[in-house]
Design a protein around this motif. Structure first.
Motif, PDB file in Angstrom:
ATOM      1  N   ALA A  49      -9.249  17.395  -0.851  1.00 53.76           N
ATOM      2  CA  ALA A  49      -8.325  16.446  -1.490  1.00 53.76           C
ATOM      3  C   ALA A  49      -7.684  15.531  -0.454  1.00 53.76           C
ATOM      4  N   SER A  50      -7.361  16.091   0.691  1.00 55.06           N
ATOM      5  CA  SER A  50      -6.763  15.303   1.760  1.00 55.06           C
ATOM      6  C   SER A  50      -7.763  14.290   2.326  1.00 55.06           C
ATOM      7  N   LYS A  51      -9.004  14.712   2.475  1.00 54.58           N
ATOM      8  CA  LYS A  51     -10.050  13.811   2.981  1.00 54.58           C
ATOM      9  C   LYS A  51     -10.261  12.636   2.011  1.00 54.58           C
ATOM     10  N   TYR A  52     -10.266  12.929   0.704  1.00 53.58           N
ATOM     11  CA  TYR A  52     -10.426  11.873  -0.286  1.00 53.58           C
ATOM     12  C   TYR A  52      -9.290  10.851  -0.180  1.00 53.58           C
ATOM     13  N   ALA A  53      -8.039  11.330  -0.091  1.00 50.40           N
ATOM     14  CA  ALA A  53      -6.891  10.430   0.014  1.00 50.40           C
ATOM     15  C   ALA A  53      -6.967   9.601   1.300  1.00 50.40           C
ATOM     16  N   PHE A  54      -7.362  10.245   2.405  1.00 55.37           N
ATOM     17  CA  PHE A  54      -7.508   9.532   3.676  1.00 55.37           C
ATOM     18  C   PHE A  54      -8.521   8.393   3.542  1.00 55.37           C
ATOM     19  N   GLU A  55      -9.653   8.673   2.909  1.00 58.74           N
ATOM     20  CA  GLU A  55     -10.683   7.648   2.724  1.00 58.74           C
ATOM     21  C   GLU A  55     -10.175   6.488   1.875  1.00 58.74           C
ATOM     22  N   GLN A  56      -9.451   6.798   0.797  1.00 54.16           N
ATOM     23  CA  GLN A  56      -8.922   5.748  -0.070  1.00 54.16           C
ATOM     24  C   GLN A  56      -7.879   4.899   0.657  1.00 54.16           C
ATOM     25  N   CYS A  57      -7.025   5.538   1.444  1.00 56.90           N
ATOM     26  CA  CYS A  57      -6.042   4.792   2.231  1.00 56.90           C
ATOM     27  C   CYS A  57      -6.740   3.887   3.249  1.00 56.90           C
ATOM     28  N   CYS A  58      -7.790   4.392   3.881  1.00 57.34           N
ATOM     29  CA  CYS A  58      -8.548   3.581   4.844  1.00 57.34           C
ATOM     30  C   CYS A  58      -9.178   2.363   4.180  1.00 57.34           C
ATOM     31  N   ILE A  59      -9.722   2.545   2.984  1.00 58.53           N
ATOM     32  CA  ILE A  59     -10.309   1.412   2.248  1.00 58.53           C
ATOM     33  C   ILE A  59      -9.235   0.378   1.941  1.00 58.53           C
ATOM     34  N   PHE A  60      -8.079   0.837   1.410  1.00 67.49           N
ATOM     35  CA  PHE A  60      -6.977  -0.076   1.105  1.00 67.49           C
ATOM     36  C   PHE A  60      -6.548  -0.830   2.367  1.00 67.49           C
ATOM     37  N   ASN A  61      -6.294  -0.091   3.449  1.00 60.56           N
ATOM     38  CA  ASN A  61      -5.831  -0.711   4.690  1.00 60.56           C
ATOM     39  C   ASN A  61      -6.838  -1.709   5.247  1.00 60.56           C
ATOM     40  N   GLN A  62      -8.116  -1.363   5.197  1.00 61.53           N
ATOM     41  CA  GLN A  62      -9.150  -2.247   5.734  1.00 61.53           C
ATOM     42  C   GLN A  62      -9.259  -3.544   4.917  1.00 61.53           C
ATOM     43  N   LEU A  63      -9.134  -3.431   3.605  1.00 59.70           N
ATOM     44  CA  LEU A  63      -9.161  -4.633   2.766  1.00 59.70           C
ATOM     45  C   LEU A  63      -8.006  -5.570   3.104  1.00 59.70           C
ATOM     46  N   VAL A  64      -6.839  -5.000   3.331  1.00 58.79           N
ATOM     47  CA  VAL A  64      -5.681  -5.827   3.682  1.00 58.79           C
ATOM     48  C   VAL A  64      -5.886  -6.457   5.051  1.00 58.79           C
ATOM     49  N   LEU A  65      -6.308  -5.663   6.014  1.00 55.37           N
ATOM     50  CA  LEU A  65      -6.416  -6.146   7.391  1.00 55.37           C
ATOM     51  C   LEU A  65      -7.536  -7.164   7.583  1.00 55.37           C
ATOM     52  N   THR A  66      -8.650  -7.017   6.875  1.00 53.88           N
ATOM     53  CA  THR A  66      -9.789  -7.908   7.110  1.00 53.88           C
ATOM     54  C   THR A  66      -9.898  -9.044   6.106  1.00 53.88           C
ATOM     55  N   LYS A  67      -9.381  -8.840   4.889  1.00 54.45           N
ATOM     56  CA  LYS A  67      -9.546  -9.862   3.848  1.00 54.45           C
ATOM     57  C   LYS A  67      -8.239 -10.291   3.203  1.00 54.45           C
ATOM     58  N   ASN A  68      -7.113  -9.763   3.711  1.00 50.62           N
ATOM     59  CA  ASN A  68      -5.809 -10.030   3.112  1.00 50.62           C
ATOM     60  C   ASN A  68      -5.831  -9.739   1.610  1.00 50.62           C
ATOM     61  N   ASN A  69      -6.561  -8.679   1.239  1.00 47.94           N
ATOM     62  CA  ASN A  69      -6.726  -8.288  -0.164  1.00 47.94           C
ATOM     63  C   ASN A  69      -5.920  -7.019  -0.412  1.00 47.94           C
ATOM     64  N   TYR A  70      -4.753  -7.175  -1.047  1.00 42.19           N
ATOM     65  CA  TYR A  70      -3.891  -6.033  -1.381  1.00 42.19           C
ATOM     66  C   TYR A  70      -4.367  -5.464  -2.716  1.00 42.19           C
ATOM     67  N   ASP A  71      -5.378  -4.618  -2.662  1.00 40.09           N
ATOM     68  CA  ASP A  71      -5.980  -4.049  -3.874  1.00 40.09           C
ATOM     69  C   ASP A  71      -5.228  -2.776  -4.263  1.00 40.09           C
ATOM     70  N   PHE A  72      -4.149  -2.960  -5.017  1.00 38.93           N
ATOM     71  CA  PHE A  72      -3.318  -1.818  -5.395  1.00 38.93           C
ATOM     72  C   PHE A  72      -3.978  -0.927  -6.439  1.00 38.93           C
ATOM     73  N   SER A  73      -5.098  -1.354  -7.003  1.00 36.01           N
ATOM     74  CA  SER A  73      -5.804  -0.473  -7.945  1.00 36.01           C
ATOM     75  C   SER A  73      -6.261   0.800  -7.228  1.00 36.01           C
ATOM     76  N   ILE A  74      -6.543   0.697  -5.943  1.00 38.35           N
ATOM     77  CA  ILE A  74      -6.938   1.877  -5.157  1.00 38.35           C
ATOM     78  C   ILE A  74      -5.802   2.885  -5.132  1.00 38.35           C
ATOM     79  N   LEU A  75      -4.595   2.411  -4.843  1.00 36.37           N
ATOM     80  CA  LEU A  75      -3.449   3.310  -4.771  1.00 36.37           C
ATOM     81  C   LEU A  75      -2.991   3.762  -6.156  1.00 36.37           C
ATOM     82  N   LYS A  76      -3.158   2.909  -7.161  1.00 38.70           N
ATOM     83  CA  LYS A  76      -2.783   3.307  -8.530  1.00 38.70           C
ATOM     84  C   LYS A  76      -3.617   4.492  -8.998  1.00 38.70           C
TER      85      LYS A  76
END
Length: 189
Positions: free
Chosen positions: A26-53
């Protein structure tokens, strides 16, 4: 992800073993989702809150979270409306982290619900205890503050930068230090 099964692994005394494979998964899954969210923001300025929702228990309206956000599970996190978290906020949500509306979190703030048990044998066995954290409406947390499990911060209170909150803080006060102590009441208009 079977979040209900993982929640049950943290027993009614809130004691658990970190090396449990289901907790690790469960922790690994959350880590991966956070990494995807962070990478989208950092590389594309895409705040995709659907990932966190999908990850969090609940998210209110007008939520804004900067990278590099990290959490342990996500399913123990509830955010109210008009929430802002600046860069490098970490939420170790082995127990619920409940945050009200109109809350602002400065950079590098840590929310740590879990702690190792005192007994050396329990620590060697990687046993931990988890206690919830609550921030009521209107709370502001200064940069690099640490909020420990079991603490509730009352409505409209401000926690100074670098403070360590180890116990409840009443509403409408400014608290600072390690451990955080009430400095003074907030002047209400």
């Amino acid at each position: 992800m079977e979040t209900e099964r993982v929640k049950k692994l943290i027993d009614n005394k809130n004691i658990f073993t970190t090396s449990n494979p289901e907790i690790e998964s469960a922790s690994k899954y959350a880590f991966e989702q956070c990494c995807i969210f962070n990478q989208l923001v950092l590389t594309k300025n895409n705040y995709d809150f659907s990932i966190l929702k999908k990850l969090f228990r609940s998210i209110g309206a007008d939520v804004y979270i900067e990278p590099n956000f990290m959490c342990t599970f996500g399913f123990n996190i509830s955010l109210g409306d008009n929430f802002f978290a600046n860069h490098d906020v970490t939420m170790l949500d082995f127990a619920p982290i409940t945050i009200g509306s109109n809350v602002n979190i400065a950079p590098k703030v840590g929310f740590y619900t879990a702690n190792y048990l005192e007994e050396p044998a329990a620590r060697r066995a990687k046993q931990m205890i988890a206690r919830p954290i609550t921030l009521e409406d209107g709370v502001w947390i200064g940069g690099s503050a640490v909020i420990l499990g079991g603490a509730t911060i009352g409505e409209n209170s401000i926690i100074g930068a670098g403070s360590v909150v180890t116990h409840d803080i009443p509403k409408n006060v400014i608290a600072v230090g390690n451990p955080a102590r009430v400095l003074r009441p907030i002047k209400l208009a």
